[in-house]
Write an enzyme that holds these catalytic residues in place. Structure first.
Site: not given
Ligand code: NAD
Ligand code: DAU
Length: 377
Positions: A134-136, A183, A187
């Site tokens: 992730t970019d985080e 988190y 990562k």
């Molecule tokens: P998500 O939470 O929707 O899905 C995570 C999946 O991993 C789920 O299906 C869960 O059951 C599985 N999982 C969790 N713990 C596990 C374990 N111990 N063993 C096996 N499976 C397990 O997550 P997502 O948003 O789809 O993110 C997927 C990946 O991409 C993550 O690594 C996250 O850090 C990365 N990522 C997410 C975003 C985003 O915006 N969502 C952006 C950049 C990177």
């Molecule tokens: O940048 C990549 C990341 O983006 C991934 O690595 C993470 O897995 C993914 O969850 C996401 O993280 P964020 O924290 O940015 O996403 P989230 O949807 O939780 O929140 C987006 C923005 O909105 C953040 O600034 C927090 C704000 N927010 C979020 C929620 C859930 C609110 O203001 N209210 C809310 O209820």
């Protein structure tokens, strides 16, 4: 490569990657390995579950023995690793689970892959361990802007013509890691382990760092699906702080396409940033969502703005994320396919058309969790 494990394939991004690979590569065996935590949902993959090149295995990535056995039984050549605990708010409440899954789970996969691949006559030849990050991990950027220019302003930093930015700095592949939440710290640690396995043992690894994804099948604890669902149910929209934080949004299918290109053509040991050059202040994005949902539900446009409720800010809330994905665009020819307005319209329509999918998640246990999460905010 023939036999590929995709971890976390029942989650949001993983399900899009599994679907793409199963449909595009009938000659591959695709194994979806997932523990099915609260975030894993096999309903995300209903359309491909009976395909002959697809198999689901319920497994915890921390289970080293089981994964080592799977590597041998299925003669795994490639691993695309997405399984993780992914929600920042949960990591603030329960950091241990994040360290266990994201750090120890990744290490467990690396070590099992190492032992299996090193036992083969060809060793690492034709093998690949691709870690999705992730970019985080890069931390947070400032909202700096040139004198006399109000953000958002057009920048020439990107190869995309209409890039509006909220700052002059971006995350590059060379940016120093500086994670702030449990988190992102977990990562970051997993990214270091992956790179260490390349540098120490010669494992063919790749790491990518992507910005915020949006689109169908996202778990409704995340901003976009949560707010779409709350508008539908006339529930408050909890905006953290003043809603001034900036995120860089990418349509999930564009991320899945990037993963496909990088898995096949990316250079071993390289890092690629993935992002859409698409920065939005939370509050502006929320207003676009409200307008779209209202229009599609037949409410007076913008009337759901009355649901906006400013709540206590997230602890350690990163101000701004902005990915520079020029390297990926120039070296591997990937670029985002959708303008944001088109992507958000598609996304809102999908959630409104798939209410049963949403209701199955949000009823019962999850409802209690949600109430608890927002109590006192
Ligand atoms: P998500 O939470 O929707 O899905 C995570 C999946 O991993 C789920 O299906 C869960 O059951 C599985 N999982 C969790 N713990 C596990 C374990 N111990 N063993 C096996 N499976 C397990 O997550 P997502 O948003 O789809 O993110 C997927 C990946 O991409 C993550 O690594 C996250 O850090 C990365 N990522 C997410 C975003 C985003 O915006 N969502 C952006 C950049 C990177
Ligand atoms: O940048 C990549 C990341 O983006 C991934 O690595 C993470 O897995 C993914 O969850 C996401 O993280 P964020 O924290 O940015 O996403 P989230 O949807 O939780 O929140 C987006 C923005 O909105 C953040 O600034 C927090 C704000 N927010 C979020 C929620 C859930 C609110 O203001 N209210 C809310 O209820």
């Amino acid at each position: 490569m023939k036999n590929i494990v995709i971890t976390g394939g029942a989650g949001f991004i993983g399900s899009h990657v599994v679907r793409l690979f199963v449909n595009k590569y009938p000659e591959y065996n695709i194994i979806n390995l997932d523990k099915l935590t609260y975030a894993g949902n096999l309903a995300n993959l209903k359309d491909i579950e009976n395909k002959p090149n697809y198999k689901f295995v319920k497994m915890d990535i921390c289970d080293f023995e089981a994964f080592y056995q799977l590597m041998q039984d299925e003669k795994i050549d490639g691993i695309i690793h997405l399984a993780a605990e992914s929600h920042v708010d949960r990591s603030i409440k329960d950091p241990f689970t994040f360290a266990r899954t994201n750090v120890m789970g990744t290490l467990s996969l690396l070590q099992a892959a190492k032992l299996y691949w090193e036992s083969l006559p060809e060793k690492y030849e034709g093998k690949r361990f691709y870690h999705i990050s992730t970019d985080e991990v890069y931390g947070a950027l400032e909202m700096t802007h040139p004198e006399g220019v109000e953000p958002p302003f057009t920048t020439t930093a990107s190869s995309t013509e209409h890039h509006l930015a909220y700052g002059t700095e971006f995350f590059y592949e060379t940016t120093k890691y500086n994670p702030h939440s449990p988190y992102s710290a977990a990562k970051a640690s997993s990214d270091h382990f992956v790179r260490a396995y390349h540098d120490t043992y010669g494992m063919p690894t790749i790491v990518t760092n992507c910005s915020n994804n949006y689109g169908p099948y996202q778990f409704p604890e995340k901003l976009i699906p949560l707010f779409i669902n709350n508008i539908r149910h006339r529930k408050p929209l909890p905006v953290y702080g003043k809603g001034e934080n900036v995120r860089d949004w990418l349509y999930v299918e564009d991320h899945a396409r990037a993963i496909d290109i990088i898995f096949h053509n990316g250079k071993i040991a390289e890092t690629y940033n993935i992002g859409g050059f698409n920065e939005w202040k939370n509050i502006d994005l929320i207003k676009v969502m409200i307008k779209t949902v209202d229009r599609l539900l037949g409410n007076p446009e913008g009337s759901s703005e009355e649901l906006i409720t400013y709540v206590t800010d997230r602890a350690g809330h990163d101000l701004r994320y902005a990915i520079d994905s020029t390297k990926l665009q120039k070296e591997l020819g990937w670029e985002p396919s959708l303008q944001f307005e088109e992507g958000i319209e598609k996304t809102v329509r999908w959630y409104l058309d798939n209410q049963e999918w949403m209701d199955n998640i949000t009823s019962g246990e999850y409802e209690k969790y949600y109430e608890e999460m927002y109590k006192g905010r």
